[in-house]
Motif scaffolding. Structure first.
Motif, PDB file in Angstrom:
ATOM      1  N   GLY A 125       0.798  -1.217   0.000  1.00  0.00           N
ATOM      2  CA  GLY A 125       0.000   0.000   0.000  1.00  0.00           C
ATOM      3  C   GLY A 125       0.831   1.266   0.000  1.00  0.00           C
ATOM      4  O   GLY A 125       0.276   2.365   0.016  1.00  0.00           O
ATOM      5  N   PHE A 126       2.141   1.130   0.028  1.00  0.00           N
ATOM      6  CA  PHE A 126       3.018   2.301   0.008  1.00  0.00           C
ATOM      7  C   PHE A 126       3.180   2.739  -1.440  1.00  0.00           C
ATOM      8  O   PHE A 126       4.061   2.291  -2.160  1.00  0.00           O
ATOM      9  CB  PHE A 126       4.368   1.929   0.629  1.00  0.00           C
ATOM     10  CG  PHE A 126       5.222   3.122   0.968  1.00  0.00           C
ATOM     11  CD1 PHE A 126       4.739   4.100   1.814  1.00  0.00           C
ATOM     12  CD2 PHE A 126       6.495   3.247   0.446  1.00  0.00           C
ATOM     13  CE1 PHE A 126       5.526   5.187   2.144  1.00  0.00           C
ATOM     14  CE2 PHE A 126       7.283   4.336   0.771  1.00  0.00           C
ATOM     15  CZ  PHE A 126       6.799   5.312   1.620  1.00  0.00           C
ATOM     16  N   LYS A 127       2.281   3.618  -1.894  1.00  0.00           N
ATOM     17  CA  LYS A 127       2.147   3.908  -3.314  1.00  0.00           C
ATOM     18  C   LYS A 127       3.352   4.669  -3.869  1.00  0.00           C
ATOM     19  O   LYS A 127       3.972   5.466  -3.175  1.00  0.00           O
ATOM     20  CB  LYS A 127       0.875   4.722  -3.558  1.00  0.00           C
ATOM     21  CG  LYS A 127      -0.398   3.961  -3.241  1.00  0.00           C
ATOM     22  CD  LYS A 127      -1.625   4.815  -3.521  1.00  0.00           C
ATOM     23  CE  LYS A 127      -2.902   4.048  -3.208  1.00  0.00           C
ATOM     24  NZ  LYS A 127      -4.109   4.888  -3.441  1.00  0.00           N
ATOM     25  N   LEU A 128       3.646   4.398  -5.141  1.00  0.00           N
ATOM     26  CA  LEU A 128       4.683   5.154  -5.830  1.00  0.00           C
ATOM     27  C   LEU A 128       4.173   6.554  -6.115  1.00  0.00           C
ATOM     28  O   LEU A 128       2.970   6.784  -6.239  1.00  0.00           O
ATOM     29  CB  LEU A 128       5.052   4.460  -7.140  1.00  0.00           C
ATOM     30  CG  LEU A 128       5.509   3.007  -7.031  1.00  0.00           C
ATOM     31  CD1 LEU A 128       5.829   2.449  -8.416  1.00  0.00           C
ATOM     32  CD2 LEU A 128       6.716   2.880  -6.133  1.00  0.00           C
ATOM     33  N   VAL A 279      10.717 -14.122  -9.808  1.00  0.00           N
ATOM     34  CA  VAL A 279      11.425 -13.101 -10.587  1.00  0.00           C
ATOM     35  C   VAL A 279      11.224 -11.736  -9.951  1.00  0.00           C
ATOM     36  O   VAL A 279      12.172 -10.948  -9.797  1.00  0.00           O
ATOM     37  CB  VAL A 279      10.937 -13.087 -12.054  1.00  0.00           C
ATOM     38  CG1 VAL A 279      11.581 -11.933 -12.821  1.00  0.00           C
ATOM     39  CG2 VAL A 279      11.257 -14.418 -12.727  1.00  0.00           C
ATOM     40  N   ALA A 280       9.992 -11.440  -9.557  1.00  0.00           N
ATOM     41  CA  ALA A 280       9.704 -10.144  -8.921  1.00  0.00           C
ATOM     42  C   ALA A 280      10.493  -9.990  -7.626  1.00  0.00           C
ATOM     43  O   ALA A 280      11.028  -8.915  -7.334  1.00  0.00           O
ATOM     44  CB  ALA A 280       8.212 -10.023  -8.653  1.00  0.00           C
ATOM     45  N   VAL A 291       7.607  -2.825  -5.331  1.00  0.00           N
ATOM     46  CA  VAL A 291       6.477  -3.692  -5.007  1.00  0.00           C
ATOM     47  C   VAL A 291       5.203  -3.073  -5.568  1.00  0.00           C
ATOM     48  O   VAL A 291       4.910  -1.906  -5.343  1.00  0.00           O
ATOM     49  CB  VAL A 291       6.330  -3.873  -3.490  1.00  0.00           C
ATOM     50  CG1 VAL A 291       5.120  -4.745  -3.171  1.00  0.00           C
ATOM     51  CG2 VAL A 291       7.591  -4.494  -2.904  1.00  0.00           C
ATOM     52  N   CYS A 292       4.461  -3.850  -6.311  1.00  0.00           N
ATOM     53  CA  CYS A 292       3.214  -3.386  -6.906  1.00  0.00           C
ATOM     54  C   CYS A 292       2.008  -3.997  -6.202  1.00  0.00           C
ATOM     55  O   CYS A 292       1.044  -3.324  -5.887  1.00  0.00           O
ATOM     56  CB  CYS A 292       3.195  -3.737  -8.393  1.00  0.00           C
ATOM     57  SG  CYS A 292       1.691  -3.286  -9.248  1.00  0.00           S
ATOM     58  N   GLY A 303       5.837  -7.231  -9.377  1.00  0.00           N
ATOM     59  CA  GLY A 303       6.803  -6.139  -9.412  1.00  0.00           C
ATOM     60  C   GLY A 303       6.416  -5.064 -10.429  1.00  0.00           C
ATOM     61  O   GLY A 303       5.872  -5.369 -11.490  1.00  0.00           O
ATOM     62  N   HIS A 304       6.692  -3.827 -10.098  1.00  0.00           N
ATOM     63  CA  HIS A 304       6.348  -2.671 -10.928  1.00  0.00           C
ATOM     64  C   HIS A 304       7.615  -2.207 -11.654  1.00  0.00           C
ATOM     65  O   HIS A 304       8.613  -1.901 -11.028  1.00  0.00           O
ATOM     66  CB  HIS A 304       5.825  -1.560 -10.009  1.00  0.00           C
ATOM     67  CG  HIS A 304       5.309  -0.359 -10.723  1.00  0.00           C
ATOM     68  ND1 HIS A 304       3.990  -0.206 -11.052  1.00  0.00           N
ATOM     69  CD2 HIS A 304       5.934   0.758 -11.166  1.00  0.00           C
ATOM     70  CE1 HIS A 304       3.821   0.964 -11.654  1.00  0.00           C
ATOM     71  NE2 HIS A 304       4.990   1.558 -11.734  1.00  0.00           N
TER      72      HIS A 304
END
Length: 574
Positions: A125-128, A279-280, A291-292, A303-304
């Protein structure tokens, strides 16, 4: 003191971390709450990978016989604090190199024994930061008065993603300077900037130079980001493969290959590619992806990967030319034709002088020399070198509109693979080195062919007056394409003379390989509506036409790329 470290619970009757944090809590947080009782405080532990190392002296088990990591002690202490205080969140552990599996294993063990049920073990939840959030972040710290909107938007587009990229830029803007021996005009972004605009853009250029390139290549800077740079994330991955045990090397090599291909896809088409699970985990642990999305226990991780600074670092780390050659050999996605078009990019992008030398060699006179004032932009637009608008007429026209109206380098991707209805296979602009807003369009028709057929059709696709026309070459039937509905047709009609006109001639490139030179039309100057130097026309000579065939291939392609093309021809013949 030694006994205190070895047996804290036995001597103190409780966990030393719990008591220490409780003291800090009482003196700090609870005092603050008297002013504002609606705030919720989060606990963040950065560089947490250092805590996973087993301690041989400190943080032993309750009976004093088993080693524990500092991580387990922190989780237990902070977790107990969070469980009975509504204003404290469960701690968030982060850090490059923090291994997912080890993190999950230790956290699950402690949570199950001491803390019971608790919030998600892996946070997502820690948004980019998006463009707007970056602008707000910068506005709280820097003086952005009198900064143009397009300049601020450009900087924010580059910094979007993890907050660390914006935080690093703020430091560069505030305190870092380039070496005095370097002249700004040699390296700065092309365009006209004044006052705060100039300061912001110069800081961005210095920042990207350090963050996205190898450390030894940053000689003009007086500082280094070291392992904190985005480029270092890719180097770290590569070292990890080299030092891995044989059992892990196959997976790690596959991860790097997938990553390399993803960078290539993004750079030459802006095609994202999600990474999941094992892989992520590896990419996130090494700082390449963010982290997505996760489930509670980390069994599903996504993964983002589209942060511009990271993508640009990947472009610089991996060999773009090598990737494009492999794409041609594999005939991926659009087959040989599409892969062949992409193979043009390294020759046009990486060697600025190559195109000028080629034009001068095959066109004589002062008009050819006039092109020397113009150059291909080698800067990506936020990690994208070429947009792919095939099948989307509106996006092709949008790219042309944004390109002709851009005020400085990097606002728009320098290359475009347009929709089939416009005609040519590739579009880009040659920019005046002294005046960025002055340009000449370059129109490319590329054909991977062993024998020339319908050569006049190929030449007609290069004629600007025939863009978005049906039945080219048939005077009575030729008309504007029905694929352009009224709104787009009007927009193109208003825009086309800004792109190419009598006052703004264009360079036409016909690239046909691996055909023999005897089958080629000649290079020369052409009229605005003509398909070659010898074509009849009542209009004046205006544009440049340059033909690339097998004999001239290495003047534009790299020698290795030309060899790959010829090899494929031989295999096809067999």
């Amino acid at each position: 003191m030694l006994l205190y470290q070895l047996f804290p619970k036995l001597l103190l009757g409780g966990d030393v971390f719990f008591q220490t944090m409780e003291e800090c809590d009482i003196k700090g947080v609870e005092g603050t709450l008297k002013i504002s009782t609606n705030e919720v405080y989060s606990i963040f532990v950065d560089e947490a990978q250092a805590l996973l190392k087993k301690n041989e002296i400190h943080f032993l088990s309750e009976n004093g016989k088993h080693f524990r990591s500092a991580f387990s002690a922190l989780v237990e202490g902070f977790g107990c604090l969070s469980s009975d205080r509504e204003y404290l969140h469960y701690p968030v552990f982060s850090g490059t190199g923090l291994a997912f599996d080890q993190f999950s294993e230790q956290t699950m063990s402690i949570v199950g024994k001491s803390l019971g049920d608790c919030p998600d073990l892996l946070f997502a939840g820690f948004k980019l930061l998006g463009v707007n959030e970056v602008q707000q972040y910068l506005g709280k710290i820097l003086d952005l008065s009198n900064v143009r909107d397009d300049v601020l938007n450009h900087v924010a587009n580059w910094l979007r993603g993890r907050p660390r990229w914006t935080a690093g830029f703020v430091e560069v803007y505030s305190s870092r300077q380039e070496k005095k021996s370097y002249k700004k005009e040699v390296w700065r972004i092309q365009g006209e900037f004044k006052d705060n605009d100039a300061k912001l853009m110069e800081a961005l250029d210095r920042y990207l130079n350090v963050m996205t390139r190898a450390e030894e290549g940053n000689r003009r800077e007086s500082w280094s980001a070291g392992e904190a740079s985005a480029f270092a994330c890719f180097a770290r991955m590569h070292r990890k493969i080299a030092n891995a045990e044989e059992s892990q090397r196959v997976l790690l090599k596959k991860v790097e290959d997938d990553l390399e291909y993803t960078v290539f896809r993004f750079a030459v088409g802006q095609k994202p590619h999600p990474f999941t699970n094992d892989v992520a985990k590896i990419l996130i642990e090494n700082g390449v992806a963010a982290v997505c999305e996760t489930d509670r226990h980390g069994t599903m991780i996504k993964g983002h990967f589209d942060e511009p600074i990271v993508v640009q670092s990947g472009i610089n780390f991996f060999d773009l030319g090598k990737q494009l050659q492999e794409n041609l050999v594999k005939q991926e996605e659009g087959g040989l034709g599409e892969a062949f078009e992409r193979l043009l990019l390294p020759g046009l992008l990486m060697q600025r002088k190559r195109l000028h030398e080629f034009v001068k060699l095959h066109l004589k006179g002062s008009e050819a020399l006039a092109l020397e004032a113009y150059a291909v932009s080698t800067r990506s637009a936020y990690g994208v070198l070429c947009v792919d608008t095939r099948g989307k007429i509106d996006r092709t026209i949008e790219w042309v509109e944004k390109s002709v109206n851009s005020k400085f380098e990097g606002q728009v991707a320098p290359f475009c693979y347009p929709d089939i209805h416009i005609g040519p296979d590739m579009l880009f602009l040659l920019r005046n080195r002294q005046d960025y807003e002055d340009f000449r369009a370059c129109i490319v028709q590329s054909k991977y062919v062993s024998e020339v057929t319908n050569q006049q059709d190929a030449l007609r696709k290069l004629v600007p007056t025939k863009f978005y026309h049906e039945n080219r070459g048939e005077a009575e039937k030729e008309k504007i394409s029905q694929k352009l509905f009224e709104e787009l047709a009007t927009k193109w009609e208003d825009l086309k003379d800004e792109f190419v006109s009598d006052e703004r001639p264009c360079l036409q490139l016909l690239v046909q390989m691996p055909t023999e030179p005897t089958a080629s039309p000649i290079s020369g100057y052409v009229a605005a509506d003509a398909t070659g130097p010898k074509s009849k026309s009542e209009r004046k000579i205006r544009d440049w036409l340059v033909v690339v065939d097998d004999e001239k291939a290495e003047e534009l392609f790299s020698p290795k790329s030309a060899d790959v093309i010829r090899l494929l021809k031989k295999q096809k013949v067999k």
